[in-house]
Structures are given as structure tokens and as C-alpha cells.
Design an enzyme around this catalytic site. Structure first.
Site, PDB file in Angstrom:
ATOM      1  NE  ARG A  44      -3.808  -0.053   1.473  1.00 19.95           N
ATOM      2  CZ  ARG A  44      -4.549   0.558   2.277  1.00 19.95           C
ATOM      3  NH1 ARG A  44      -4.686   0.587   3.599  1.00 19.95           N
ATOM      4  NH2 ARG A  44      -5.284   1.619   2.113  1.00 19.95           N
TER       5      ARG A  44
ATOM      6  CG  HIS B 259      -8.419   5.356  11.311  1.00 19.50           C
ATOM      7  ND1 HIS B 259      -9.349   5.169  10.478  1.00 19.50           N
ATOM      8  CD2 HIS B 259      -9.041   5.707  12.468  1.00 19.50           C
ATOM      9  CE1 HIS B 259     -10.689   5.239  10.918  1.00 19.50           C
ATOM     10  NE2 HIS B 259     -10.380   5.464  12.335  1.00 19.50           N
TER      11      HIS B 259
END
Ligand code: APR
Length: 234
Positions: free
Chosen positions: A56, A104
Site C-alpha cells: 500500500r 487512523h
């Protein structure tokens, strides 16, 4: 200057080419969330989780901020803007927004696996360090882990987010299914007199009785529409 607070989610970055989580074909369809986004998953298979975040991270190098990110950054000329994001990408930063609260965590950072929130051991990776390996250690000697808030973990930035949300004149929700708490609960801290907008191409179930102006569009077009609605009110 009026204070504008944005709560963004994965849909904010969809037009940049990053998958959302809960849409059909989203990340949680492809990867079991309990394997790659929980402390238990990391304990069970740190190699898999490390690989998931390495991929990612590298994907960040292939995408760019979209018009929505850019317009939010440009809005700083007219508003005191705070971006509260659930996204772990760096697209708001790269578009030029200056006050960004990552609820997050951040893909570009790593931390201690003993004490993930100990800022002494949080480290920003340069692109040539994006491939983290098992055996790479944090300053306290523990395995480096992704600086990501996993399910079941505390959300240390929520209090800072609340202090900004409580001051908002305008609150804008963009590209989040409002499923995940405490992020979704920020709406409860928006002052009564503030205007609330929600930009999303799909219907979002919001757990609130307050009036919300819905803009049923994708992030880029939606922010353009937001600007014109805000101008009409000014
Ligand atoms: N523009 C704006 N919104 C979009 C677009 C788009 N082009 N495409 C999809 N969306 C919307 C979807 O309709 C949906 O409402 O984005 C939302 C994405 O929702 P989720 O996939 O649930 O993502 P999000 O709300 O950010 O998830 C919250 O859950 O898995 C965790 O930690 C992860 O931060 C994430 C959190």
C-alpha cells in the site's frame, strides 16, 4: 475566517485510484480485515501484514491527489481549514493542506510494536525505505510496525479532532460510510449552528437527526458544488 472542518474517508481518495474498504471490490473484500488490520492478525502473521502495508505504501508512489484534495487545500485562502481524515494515505498533504489530523495513522510512518503511540519511536519513511522487513527495528529495539491504528486499538488523535470539530462553523463529510467509530461520532460534537454537508456518490446512513445538506457526487465534483453552495450563503 470561518472555521471549516472536513471529515474525510476512503472515498476522498477513490478518484486518485485508491480502493475504498466497504464498496464492492473494496479492500476488505480482497483482504480479510482481521488478518491485516488487527493487532491479533499482526501477532499471528507479521510477514503478511508487513507485506500488505509495504504494497500500500508503494502504491502511494503511483497515485496523486485529485481535484477534491486540491480544492480543499485552496480553500485555506478563504477558510480556516482542518482536515480530519480516516485515510492513511498522504494525498491531503501532497495537495498542500496544512492542518491534517490522521485518526487512523499514516502509511508513510512506522513505529514501535511495543509502544505504537510512543512518538519517540515514530519514524517517517523516505520512499526508498517503503519496503519494511521483519528484523527492521524501532528505536526501542522492537520490530518496526506500520503506524496504523488497527481495529480494537485506541484512537489517540480523536481528542485533538474533537477540539477542532467543536469550533466548526462548517463541517463537511466526504467519502466515508460513517461505519467506524469514534470517527463517525465526531458529528455529535459539531455545534448546533454549524452547517453540515455530506459529499458521497452513494447514500450514507448517518446516525444523527440533525439537518445535513447532501451532495450526491464524487469527491472532486462534490467539492466544486460545495464551494458554490458556500458562496451562495456568504
Ligand atoms: N467520492 C466520494 N466518495 C466516494 C467515492 C468518490 N468517488 N467513491 C466511493 N465513495 C464513498 C462510498 O460511497 C462510501 O460511502 O466512500 C465511502 C467509503 O466508505 P468505506 O469504504 O467504509 O471507507 P471509510 O468510511 O473511510 O472507512 C473507515 O474503516 O476499514 C477502516 O480504517 C479503515 O479508515 C477506514 C475506516
Amino acid at each position: 475566517m470561518k472555521k471549516l472542518v472536513v471529515l474525510s474517508g476512503a472515498g476522498m481518495s477513490a478518484e486518485s485510484g485508491l480502493s475504498t474498504f466497504r464498496d464492492a471490490g473494496g479492500l476488505w473484500d480482497k483482504y480479510p480485515v482481521e488478518q491485516v488490520a488487527t493487532p491479533e492478525g499482526y501477532r499471528e502473521n507479521p510477514a503478511l501484514v508487513t507485506q500488505f502495508y509495504n504494497e500500500r505504501r508503494k502504491q502511494l508512489l503511483t497515485v496523486a491527489p485529485n481535484r477534491g484534495h486540491e480544492l480543499l487545500a485552496e480553500m485555506e485562502k478563504e477558510f480556516d481549514v482542518t482536515i480530519v481524515t480516516q485515510n492513511v494515505d498522504n494525498l491531503h498533504e501532497r495537495a498542500g493542506s496544512n492542518r491534517i489530523i490522521h485518526l487512523h495513522g499514516e502509511l508513510t510512518k512506522v513505529c514501535s510494536s511495543y509502544a505504537p503511540y510512543d512518538l519517540r519511536y515514530v519514524k517517517e519513511l523516505k520512499p526508498d525505505e517503503y519496503e519494511v522487513k521483519l528484523g527492521d527495528l524501532a528505536g526501542d529495539g522492537s520490530q518496526l510496525r506500520p503506524f496504523i491504528v488497527w481495529f480494537g486499538e485506541a484512537v489517540p488523535q480523536i481528542e485533538t479532532a474533537v477540539t477542532f470539530v467543536e469550533q466548526a462553523d462548517v463541517f463537511v463529510i466526504i467519502g466515508t460510510s460513517m461505519n467506524v467509530y469514534p470517527a463517525a461520532g465526531l458529528l455529535n460534537y459539531v455545534p448546533k449552528q454549524a452547517a453540515v454537508y455530506l459529499i458521497d456518490p452513494h447514500e450514507v446512513q448517518v446516525n444523527s437527526y440533525r439537518h445535513i445538506e447532501v451532495i450526491r457526487k464524487g469527491a472532486s465534483e462534490g467539492v466544486v458544488e460545495l464551494l458554490s453552495r458556500l458562496k451562495q450563503k456568504a
